[in-house]
Design a protein around this motif. Sequence first.
Motif, PDB file in Angstrom:
ATOM      1  N   VAL A 146       0.870  -1.195   0.000  1.00  9.45           N
ATOM      2  CA  VAL A 146       0.000   0.000   0.000  1.00  9.45           C
ATOM      3  C   VAL A 146       0.897   1.233   0.000  1.00  9.45           C
ATOM      4  O   VAL A 146       2.027   1.195   0.470  1.00  9.45           O
ATOM      5  CB  VAL A 146      -0.948   0.079   1.223  1.00  9.45           C
ATOM      6  CG1 VAL A 146      -1.986  -1.023   1.191  1.00  9.45           C
ATOM      7  CG2 VAL A 146      -0.172   0.083   2.524  1.00  9.45           C
ATOM      8  N   GLY A 147       0.353   2.336  -0.497  1.00  9.08           N
ATOM      9  CA  GLY A 147       1.056   3.605  -0.402  1.00  9.08           C
ATOM     10  C   GLY A 147       2.202   3.739  -1.372  1.00  9.08           C
ATOM     11  O   GLY A 147       2.324   2.982  -2.342  1.00  9.08           O
ATOM     12  N   GLY A 148       3.067   4.712  -1.047  1.00  6.98           N
ATOM     13  CA  GLY A 148       4.160   5.061  -1.953  1.00  6.98           C
ATOM     14  C   GLY A 148       5.373   4.173  -1.768  1.00  6.98           C
ATOM     15  O   GLY A 148       5.370   3.204  -1.012  1.00  6.98           O
ATOM     16  N   GLN A 149       6.445   4.579  -2.455  1.00  4.90           N
ATOM     17  CA  GLN A 149       7.678   3.810  -2.442  1.00  4.90           C
ATOM     18  C   GLN A 149       8.323   3.802  -1.052  1.00  4.90           C
ATOM     19  O   GLN A 149       8.942   2.835  -0.642  1.00  4.90           O
ATOM     20  CB  GLN A 149       8.633   4.429  -3.463  1.00  4.90           C
ATOM     21  CG  GLN A 149       9.713   3.513  -3.921  1.00  4.90           C
ATOM     22  CD  GLN A 149      10.726   4.250  -4.783  1.00  4.90           C
ATOM     23  OE1 GLN A 149      10.607   5.459  -5.027  1.00  4.90           O
ATOM     24  NE2 GLN A 149      11.724   3.538  -5.244  1.00  4.90           N
ATOM     25  N   PHE A 172       2.625   5.614   8.281  1.00  8.39           N
ATOM     26  CA  PHE A 172       2.997   6.942   7.769  1.00  8.39           C
ATOM     27  C   PHE A 172       3.364   6.723   6.305  1.00  8.39           C
ATOM     28  O   PHE A 172       4.411   6.147   6.014  1.00  8.39           O
ATOM     29  CB  PHE A 172       4.208   7.505   8.509  1.00  8.39           C
ATOM     30  CG  PHE A 172       3.986   7.823   9.971  1.00  8.39           C
ATOM     31  CD1 PHE A 172       4.020   6.832  10.932  1.00  8.39           C
ATOM     32  CD2 PHE A 172       3.791   9.138  10.383  1.00  8.39           C
ATOM     33  CE1 PHE A 172       3.839   7.127  12.282  1.00  8.39           C
ATOM     34  CE2 PHE A 172       3.613   9.447  11.724  1.00  8.39           C
ATOM     35  CZ  PHE A 172       3.631   8.445  12.678  1.00  8.39           C
ATOM     36  N   ASN A 173       2.500   7.144   5.401  1.00  8.33           N
ATOM     37  CA  ASN A 173       2.744   6.919   3.964  1.00  8.33           C
ATOM     38  C   ASN A 173       3.604   8.049   3.399  1.00  8.33           C
ATOM     39  O   ASN A 173       3.310   9.219   3.603  1.00  8.33           O
ATOM     40  CB  ASN A 173       1.386   6.830   3.243  1.00  8.33           C
ATOM     41  CG  ASN A 173       1.548   6.714   1.734  1.00  8.33           C
ATOM     42  OD1 ASN A 173       2.437   6.025   1.249  1.00  8.33           O
ATOM     43  ND2 ASN A 173       0.694   7.409   1.004  1.00  8.33           N
ATOM     44  N   GLY A 174       4.648   7.691   2.685  1.00  7.70           N
ATOM     45  CA  GLY A 174       5.520   8.694   2.075  1.00  7.70           C
ATOM     46  C   GLY A 174       6.575   9.207   3.026  1.00  7.70           C
ATOM     47  O   GLY A 174       6.898   8.563   4.033  1.00  7.70           O
ATOM     48  N   THR A 175       7.163  10.363   2.689  1.00 10.09           N
ATOM     49  CA  THR A 175       8.223  10.926   3.524  1.00 10.09           C
ATOM     50  C   THR A 175       7.844  12.279   4.124  1.00 10.09           C
ATOM     51  O   THR A 175       8.657  12.898   4.807  1.00 10.09           O
ATOM     52  CB  THR A 175       9.534  11.077   2.729  1.00 10.09           C
ATOM     53  OG1 THR A 175       9.254  11.805   1.533  1.00 10.09           O
ATOM     54  CG2 THR A 175      10.117   9.725   2.375  1.00 10.09           C
ATOM     55  N   GLY A 194      -6.821  -0.856   0.755  1.00 17.12           N
ATOM     56  CA  GLY A 194      -5.850   0.235   0.675  1.00 17.12           C
ATOM     57  C   GLY A 194      -5.877   1.032   1.961  1.00 17.12           C
ATOM     58  O   GLY A 194      -6.296   0.543   3.012  1.00 17.12           O
ATOM     59  N   LEU A 195      -5.394   2.247   1.878  1.00 17.58           N
ATOM     60  CA  LEU A 195      -5.333   3.081   3.076  1.00 17.58           C
ATOM     61  C   LEU A 195      -6.675   3.766   3.360  1.00 17.58           C
ATOM     62  O   LEU A 195      -6.890   4.280   4.454  1.00 17.58           O
ATOM     63  CB  LEU A 195      -4.242   4.150   2.922  1.00 17.58           C
ATOM     64  CG  LEU A 195      -2.797   3.645   2.947  1.00 17.58           C
ATOM     65  CD1 LEU A 195      -1.835   4.773   2.656  1.00 17.58           C
ATOM     66  CD2 LEU A 195      -2.487   2.999   4.284  1.00 17.58           C
ATOM     67  N   SER A 196      -7.574   3.765   2.375  1.00 20.96           N
ATOM     68  CA  SER A 196      -8.820   4.528   2.528  1.00 20.96           C
ATOM     69  C   SER A 196      -9.719   3.942   3.626  1.00 20.96           C
ATOM     70  O   SER A 196     -10.546   4.644   4.197  1.00 20.96           O
ATOM     71  CB  SER A 196      -9.576   4.575   1.200  1.00 20.96           C
ATOM     72  OG  SER A 196      -9.664   3.271   0.665  1.00 20.96           O
TER      73      SER A 196
HETATM   74  C1  LIG Z   1       1.090   7.584  -0.351  1.00 21.67           C
HETATM   75  O1  LIG Z   1       2.190   8.394  -0.682  1.00 21.67           O
HETATM   76  C2  LIG Z   1       2.484   8.492  -2.048  1.00 21.67           C
HETATM   77  C3  LIG Z   1       3.682   9.382  -2.240  1.00 21.67           C
HETATM   78  O2  LIG Z   1       4.653   9.101  -1.293  1.00 21.67           O
HETATM   79  C4  LIG Z   1       1.310   9.056  -2.786  1.00 21.67           C
HETATM   80  O3  LIG Z   1       1.558   9.049  -4.186  1.00 21.67           O
HETATM   81  C5  LIG Z   1       0.064   8.241  -2.485  1.00 21.67           C
HETATM   82  O4  LIG Z   1      -1.060   8.874  -3.066  1.00 21.67           O
HETATM   83  C6  LIG Z   1      -0.153   8.121  -1.016  1.00 21.67           C
HETATM   84  N1  LIG Z   1      -1.296   7.229  -0.786  1.00 21.67           N
HETATM   85  C7  LIG Z   1      -2.312   7.577   0.024  1.00 21.67           C
HETATM   86  C8  LIG Z   1      -3.420   6.613   0.097  1.00 21.67           C
HETATM   87  O5  LIG Z   1      -2.330   8.594   0.658  1.00 21.67           O
END
Ligand SMILES: *[C@@H]1O[C@H](CO)[C@@H](O)[C@H](O)[C@H]1NC(C)=O
Length: 394
Positions: A146-149, A172-175, A194-196
């Motif tokens: 799930v989420g980003g890289q 914590f998704n992303g940086t 997913g995260l939703s």
């Molecule tokens: C998670 O983070 C990525 C970028 O780091 C972003 O593209 C993606 O939409 C995010 N997903 C959610 C569900 O917030």
Amino acid sequence: MRGLVVLATLACFASAQHQALIDYLERRLLAIEDRISLWQEQTARYASELRELKQQMVAQLESLDKEKESLRGSLDSVGTRVDRVERELDYLETQNGAQPCVDVDDKLIEQQVTVVMEKQKTKYFKLSDCSDMISNIKAMKILKRVGGQKGVWSKDSSSSSSSTDDGKVYIFNGTDGNTVHEFSSLQDFARSPGLSQSKALKLPSSWRGTGHVIYNHHAYYIHQAEEITVNKYDLTDNSVTDVAVFPVQDHVPVYGLNTETVMDLAVDEEGLWAIYATQQNERHISLAKMDTSSLDIEQMWDTNCPRENAEAAFVICGTLYVVYNTMQPGRSRVQCVFDVNDMVTTEDAPLVYFPKRYGAHSSLKYNPKEQLLYAWDDGYQILYKLSMKKKLEI
Ligand SMILES: *[C@@H]1O[C@H](CO)[C@@H](O)[C@H](O)[C@H]1NC(C)=O
């Protein structure tokens, strides 16, 4: 005629008597002369022996004089050495605050060493009963993608096991962002598309990097503005409990391969740790022990672990394990170890390779209760099960 013969006989007799006397006297004189020459000989011998003795005495006196000189010389050099040792002890005392001990013999030093070792032991066992070190990665489970890289995920590393919230999972998704995603359990997270479907908790300030941890129903997250702050957020009543400026200037990103992570937090059996780097010690990673309730810094260490090619790190039983990779992601491996109790060195720690995936970890969070690593590898959420061994194999 007869008268003449008598006279001649008498005269003969008298001269014979006289001769005998002379003979006797001569014999006595010879004997006396013998004894005198004997005495003379002996006296001469005594005299020469005396001379020799005197010469020997003079020679010995001279060599004694020389020895005295050399003794005085070495006494002087011993004196200067004692002075130097005293100066060094003074210096050490100012460095350590320990009592100087100038007048010690070997036995005393031995006793002191054992006392120091005993002190260290009690200090160590007071800090924590745990003496485990990682020996291998026993198993791996790819849970989800799930989420980003890049990102962080973990379960609440709670110290109290009685709570019903123990199983909650946070992401914590992303940086960077200001939201943390909450799932009620690992199963719940694994089943959700997913995260939703998560409960999105909006934090009062933004977070940056992948250094955040969840511990005892609190999120400890890194906020970066002009200064770097550690923010403690209560997840049960959604309130900020504490904010602390990390008391170090000139931060540089702690891992060479994850430059968004300006500072990393870790939880182990002993509590909360900060893994960071500064310009002053630019090539190496530093470590600090933090108080989980007050966010005070309890102690800081400069480790010998390089920042270059580091991708993540975690702490187990007071030992920092730094994980290295390459720019073109290859196999991650624990290649540097720093133990705050000096019981494990990189030399005696096993070289632990992660299972072959050609990915790159953006975070590795250790859960001391489960002895699991929660890893975020190129968008995948992975669990690593660790096998442990004792630090001291006596
Ligand atoms: C998670 O983070 C990525 C970028 O780091 C972003 O593209 C993606 O939409 C995010 N997903 C959610 C569900 O917030």
